[in-house]
Scaffold this motif. Structure first.
Motif, mmCIF file in Angstrom:
data_model
loop_
_atom_site.group_PDB
_atom_site.id
_atom_site.type_symbol
_atom_site.label_atom_id
_atom_site.label_comp_id
_atom_site.label_asym_id
_atom_site.label_seq_id
_atom_site.Cartn_x
_atom_site.Cartn_y
_atom_site.Cartn_z
ATOM 1 N N VAL A 1 -5.574 26.888 -74.436
ATOM 2 C CA VAL A 1 -6.835 27.618 -74.342
ATOM 3 C C VAL A 1 -6.643 28.993 -74.982
ATOM 4 O O VAL A 1 -5.903 29.827 -74.456
ATOM 5 C CB VAL A 1 -7.295 27.765 -72.875
ATOM 6 N N ALA A 2 -7.301 29.199 -76.122
ATOM 7 C CA ALA A 2 -7.174 30.477 -76.831
ATOM 8 C C ALA A 2 -8.050 31.552 -76.213
ATOM 9 O O ALA A 2 -7.815 32.738 -76.421
ATOM 10 C CB ALA A 2 -7.517 30.284 -78.311
ATOM 11 N N GLY A 3 -9.078 31.154 -75.470
ATOM 12 C CA GLY A 3 -9.971 32.113 -74.845
ATOM 13 C C GLY A 3 -11.143 32.496 -75.728
ATOM 14 O O GLY A 3 -11.278 31.984 -76.821
ATOM 15 N N PRO A 4 -11.967 33.375 -75.291
ATOM 16 C CA PRO A 4 -11.774 34.219 -74.103
ATOM 17 C C PRO A 4 -12.057 33.509 -72.772
ATOM 18 O O PRO A 4 -11.632 33.992 -71.738
ATOM 19 C CB PRO A 4 -12.758 35.369 -74.331
ATOM 20 N N ARG B 1 5.349 17.223 -94.007
ATOM 21 C CA ARG B 1 4.646 15.977 -94.323
ATOM 22 C C ARG B 1 3.136 16.148 -94.245
ATOM 23 O O ARG B 1 2.405 15.521 -94.984
ATOM 24 C CB ARG B 1 5.083 14.881 -93.351
ATOM 25 N N GLY B 2 2.655 16.946 -93.319
ATOM 26 C CA GLY B 2 1.218 17.144 -93.162
ATOM 27 C C GLY B 2 0.881 17.483 -91.738
ATOM 28 O O GLY B 2 1.764 17.696 -90.904
ATOM 29 N N GLY B 3 -0.420 17.534 -91.481
ATOM 30 C CA GLY B 3 -0.849 17.893 -90.146
ATOM 31 C C GLY B 3 -2.205 17.308 -89.807
ATOM 32 O O GLY B 3 -3.005 17.015 -90.692
ATOM 33 N N LEU B 4 -2.408 17.126 -88.524
ATOM 34 C CA LEU B 4 -3.676 16.633 -88.002
ATOM 35 C C LEU B 4 -4.336 17.775 -87.241
ATOM 36 O O LEU B 4 -3.713 18.349 -86.355
ATOM 37 C CB LEU B 4 -3.435 15.462 -87.047
ATOM 38 N N VAL B 5 -5.578 18.084 -87.598
ATOM 39 C CA VAL B 5 -6.337 19.060 -86.829
ATOM 40 C C VAL B 5 -7.195 18.264 -85.867
ATOM 41 O O VAL B 5 -8.113 17.552 -86.278
ATOM 42 C CB VAL B 5 -7.188 19.966 -87.735
ATOM 43 N N VAL B 6 -6.857 18.339 -84.589
ATOM 44 C CA VAL B 6 -7.515 17.536 -83.558
ATOM 45 C C VAL B 6 -8.159 18.465 -82.537
ATOM 46 O O VAL B 6 -7.832 18.447 -81.359
ATOM 47 C CB VAL B 6 -6.528 16.538 -82.916
ATOM 48 N N TYR B 7 -9.084 19.252 -83.023
ATOM 49 C CA TYR B 7 -9.745 20.249 -82.184
ATOM 50 C C TYR B 7 -10.626 19.576 -81.122
ATOM 51 O O TYR B 7 -10.597 19.957 -79.964
ATOM 52 C CB TYR B 7 -10.564 21.175 -83.083
ATOM 53 N N LEU C 1 -5.614 23.966 -80.427
ATOM 54 C CA LEU C 1 -6.086 25.355 -80.394
ATOM 55 C C LEU C 1 -5.712 26.135 -81.646
ATOM 56 O O LEU C 1 -6.383 27.105 -81.982
ATOM 57 C CB LEU C 1 -5.585 26.085 -79.154
ATOM 58 N N THR C 2 -4.677 25.738 -82.343
ATOM 59 C CA THR C 2 -4.274 26.446 -83.556
ATOM 60 C C THR C 2 -4.963 25.890 -84.807
ATOM 61 O O THR C 2 -4.917 26.536 -85.858
ATOM 62 C CB THR C 2 -2.747 26.399 -83.740
ATOM 63 N N VAL D 1 -8.487 25.610 -66.759
ATOM 64 C CA VAL D 1 -7.232 26.134 -67.305
ATOM 65 C C VAL D 1 -7.492 27.538 -67.846
ATOM 66 O O VAL D 1 -8.451 27.767 -68.585
ATOM 67 C CB VAL D 1 -6.685 25.217 -68.432
ATOM 68 N N ALA D 2 -6.622 28.458 -67.511
ATOM 69 C CA ALA D 2 -6.804 29.862 -67.877
ATOM 70 C C ALA D 2 -6.533 30.101 -69.359
ATOM 71 O O ALA D 2 -5.659 29.453 -69.949
ATOM 72 C CB ALA D 2 -5.864 30.735 -67.047
ATOM 73 N N PRO D 3 -7.259 31.058 -69.956
ATOM 74 C CA PRO D 3 -6.950 31.447 -71.341
ATOM 75 C C PRO D 3 -5.494 31.901 -71.447
ATOM 76 O O PRO D 3 -4.963 32.551 -70.548
ATOM 77 C CB PRO D 3 -7.903 32.624 -71.595
ATOM 78 N N GLY D 4 -4.869 31.540 -72.546
ATOM 79 C CA GLY D 4 -3.475 31.910 -72.766
ATOM 80 C C GLY D 4 -2.498 30.813 -72.376
ATOM 81 O O GLY D 4 -1.315 30.895 -72.683
ATOM 82 N N THR D 5 -2.995 29.769 -71.722
ATOM 83 C CA THR D 5 -2.147 28.629 -71.380
ATOM 84 C C THR D 5 -2.017 27.737 -72.612
ATOM 85 O O THR D 5 -3.011 27.286 -73.168
ATOM 86 C CB THR D 5 -2.758 27.810 -70.222
ATOM 87 N N VAL D 6 -0.784 27.511 -73.029
ATOM 88 C CA VAL D 6 -0.523 26.701 -74.230
ATOM 89 C C VAL D 6 0.623 25.744 -73.929
ATOM 90 O O VAL D 6 1.644 26.143 -73.376
ATOM 91 C CB VAL D 6 -0.151 27.594 -75.438
#
Length: 153
Positions: free
Chosen positions: A98-101, A43-49, A23-24, A107-112
């Motif tokens: 879940v970033a929403g809206p 080291r780095g990052g994986l974007v796994v959207y 989500l980020t 799963v409800a928005p705001g659940t991380v």
């Protein structure tokens, strides 16, 4: 703990960090790398959207994704472990939520869910964040920094 303090602690300990973010979408890694000197420890990052990339890039179990969906505490744990392993870092952070809206898969928005993998550590913290999409994503970054910071202090 803020990004600058995390970077200072990691440098002092001679340790590194990597991320696998849903989500980020790279915001945790981007925030860390805003700090001068962060190249010594990030080291780095994986974007796994996309859900399938959680398995392909970070090694999340496909059966888990099929059974529980992408937003689940165990997915966050496996994202963290995958980031650590795939990027060769001391610490891995994994975020899904879940970033929403709108909600996702019930799963409800705001659940991380924030996962942390490191030496003798594999843990997950679930956050219930409020606000708009930007606020949820910012809160997820803060939650990830707090979780890592607790293990570095």
């Amino acid at each position: 703990m803020n990004a600058e303090t995390l970077i200072t602690h990691l440098i002092g300990r001679g340790e590194t960090v990597a991320t696998a973010e849903s989500l980020t979408a790279g915001l945790v890694c981007a925030t860390l790398t805003e700090v001068p000197g962060s190249s010594a420890v990030v080291r780095g990052g994986l974007v796994v959207y996309a859900t399938d990339l959680k398995a392909k890039l970070a090694g999340v179990d496909e059966d888990l994704l099929a059974a529980q969906g992408a937003v689940h505490p165990e997915v966050a744990a496996q994202l963290a472990a995958g980031a650590r392993d795939r990027c060769g870092a001391t610490w891995g952070l994994g975020l899904t939520g879940v970033a929403g809206p709108d909600g996702q898969d019930g799963v409800a928005p705001g659940t991380v869910h924030v996962g942390l993998a490191g030496p003798d550590v594999l843990t997950v913290r679930t956050l219930d964040l409020s606000g708009d999409r930007a606020s949820v994503r910012a809160g997820a970054v803060s939650g990830a920094f707090a979780l890592l910071g607790e293990h570095l202090a």
